[in-house]
Design an enzyme around this catalytic site. Structure first.
Site: not given
Ligand code: BG6
Length: 497
Positions: A46, A154, A183-184, A188, A222, A241, A246, A347
């Site tokens: 936008r 997501k 889903d990243h 990995k 994290e 989250d 994940h 976190k």
């Molecule tokens: C994301 C979350 O999907 O994954 C974040 O929304 C998180 O809160 C992140 O920090 C962590 O990804 P990675 O690859 O750094 O472990």
């Protein structure tokens, strides 16, 4: 594999993900010769921007590409930027898509992208259905000429109901096989390697069951807080989250039965069965005993003040949203009956790490002298990140008299492989979608099965009696009572920095 001619259309292209992850991933794919000559990217969102302004934002002046392109030949970088375009959608995503449809058509004719389109939705999920509908109205979902695919980011839903609504909404306009739920974590290498560790070796799988495994532990930690995402995070929390997506993906790969082959459908069929076998917690006593939520409070790390979660920008000062979640659960099937799984995510932990620990049972008859419990069990530690690798802990004799037993390590590091150039998660996943391989994308029923497990925990945390949100200081491994979750003499394995 060869990647066919195609156009990648990114919705929400002015947002952070495009500059931070998507364009760098596409750049690396381009550099690695994974993209066809006839390939273009069209950003849409936008904000009013010209092609040139968009190129500058995501390539030339991008903080995320700066280091990479500074060492590159200028002609090469400009050839890459020439493949990137931008279209302003006006003030709304549910608007007239005539201009967008025309732009896609023009680029397709000019750059010969063979009517093959991937639509990448990097927008809030509330817009997914509207975007899909508008694309459909423009005839852009129709596969009579060239394939069409849609990738969605997501969070996929907020609850079981909203996830189902999202699935139904998207499936009105796209067939399930056209929908790629990203889903990243599945991108990995180490997560994919869970399948290989289990199913390409004959030494682990015979032990991979209730007869030999005592319990399984997964830690995702994290060091960062919620950073600038307080507004989003406060409505989400650690369970939505990280855990629903994940971590349950990792769980499904540990729990699943061997697939008959490595095709997307066979692997995903087994994953769904695994997720459906997680024992859903319904009574308040179990939920109270098996779940712990926490929140980081204002504290100091190495003399530096760290804000508490409730003081973060965008967060409600009375928020009860969890930044720490630890869950104990069981899996009701033949393989895993009565074996506890412990999963935690948080976190502001002491270090950034994701690892799976498979604790094997101690030998059923103790021949040698008593040892402490941490020294007795064999552990297989799968380091998802960082220091990607696998560590096996086993007992060896201490030289000298008697039979003193000590732990020794067999340690494998990915970095020691001669071809250890690990593709970034987004690179790998984008390339798969471009080649039509959905193995590493979540199917509708998988996502719903994961939500079915998470929903009662969320409901309990939001509405249940006696629910506490325990405070913890930044830089510690969460609330102290999270150790009590683990049965017997065991505690969490807290890996060093
Ligand atoms: C994301 C979350 O999907 O994954 C974040 O929304 C998180 O809160 C992140 O920090 C962590 O990804 P990675 O690859 O750094 O472990």
């Amino acid at each position: 594999n060869k990647t066919a001619n195609q156009m990648l259309i990114i919705f929400g292209a002015s947002g952070d993900l495009t500059a931070r992850k998507l364009i760098p991933a596409i750049y690396n794919l381009y550099k690695g010769n994974h993209l066809p000559e006839n390939f273009v990217v069209l950003g849409a969102s936008r904000s009013a921007m010209t092609d040139g302004e968009f190129r500058r934002k995501v390539v030339q002046e991008s903080a995320y590409l700066k280091d990479v392109i500074s060492t590159e030949d200028a002609d090469f970088v400009s050839k890459f930027s020439d493949k990137i375009f931008y279209e302003d959608l006006g003030s709304d995503y549910d608007t007239d898509y005539d201009l967008l449809g025309k732009r896609i058509g023009d680029l397709n004719s000019k750059y010969h992208t063979s009517n093959q389109y991937i639509f990448y939705l990097s927008t809030p999920p509330s817009l997914y259905e509207a975007i899909a509908k508008n694309l459909h109205n423009q005839g852009l979902t129709n596969e009579t000429e060239g394939w069409k695919r849609i990738i969605v980011e997501k969070p996929f839903g907020y609850s079981l109901k909203t996830a189902k609504d999202l699935n139904t909404g998207l499936q009105k306009y796209f067939k399930e096989k056209q929908i790629y739920r990203i889903d990243h974590y599945l991108g990995k290498e180490t997560v994919q390697n869970l399948l290989v560790t289990r199913f390409a070796n004959s030494i682990f799988e015979p032990l991979w069951n209730r007869n030999y495994i005592h319990h399984i532990e997964i830690t995702n930690a994290e060091t960062v807080g919620v950073e600038k995402r307080g507004g989003y995070y406060d409505k989400s929390g650690a369970l939505r989250d990280m855990f629903q997506s994940h971590l349950l993906q990792i769980v499904s790969l540990i729990v699943m039965e061997p697939p008959i082959n490595s095709s997307a459908e066979e692997i995903r069929n087994e994953k769904v069965k695994a997720l459906k076998s997680l024992r859903i917690m319904t009574d308040e006593k179990t939920l109270f005993d098996h779940t712990i939520k926490g929140q980081y409070v204002a504290s100091e790390i190495d003399g530096e003040k760290v804000k508490g979660y409730r003081e973060e920008e965008g967060v409600d000062p009375n928020s009860k949203t969890e930044t720490f979640a630890a869950i104990k659960f069981f899996v009701d099937n033949w393989r895993w009956k009565d074996i506890p799984f412990y999963v935690r995510t948080a976190k502001r932990m002491p270090t950034k790490v994701t690892e799976v620990v498979i604790h094997f049972k101690t030998p059923h008859h103790q021949v040698f002298k008593e040892q402490d419990i941490n020294n007795k069990d064999n552990k297989l530690i799968i380091r998802i990140q960082p220091d990607e690798g696998i560590l096996l802990k086993f007992g060896v004799k201490v030289p000298g008299q008697g039979f003193q037993v000590e732990r020794a390590n067999l340690d494998f590091y990915y970095s020691s492989l001669s071809d250890s150039n690990i593709m970034q998660a987004y690179e790998r996943l984008l390339l798969d979608a471009m080649q039509g391989d959905a193995t590493l994308y979540a199917r509708a029923d998988e996502v719903e099965a994961a939500w079915a497990f998470v929903d009662p925990i969320l409901n309990y945390w939001e509405n249940g009696k006696d629910v506490n949100t325990y405070g913890y200081s930044a830089g510690v491994w969460g609330p102290t009572n999270s150790d009590d979750l683990i049965e017997g003499d065991y505690t969490w394995r807290n890996p060093g920095p």
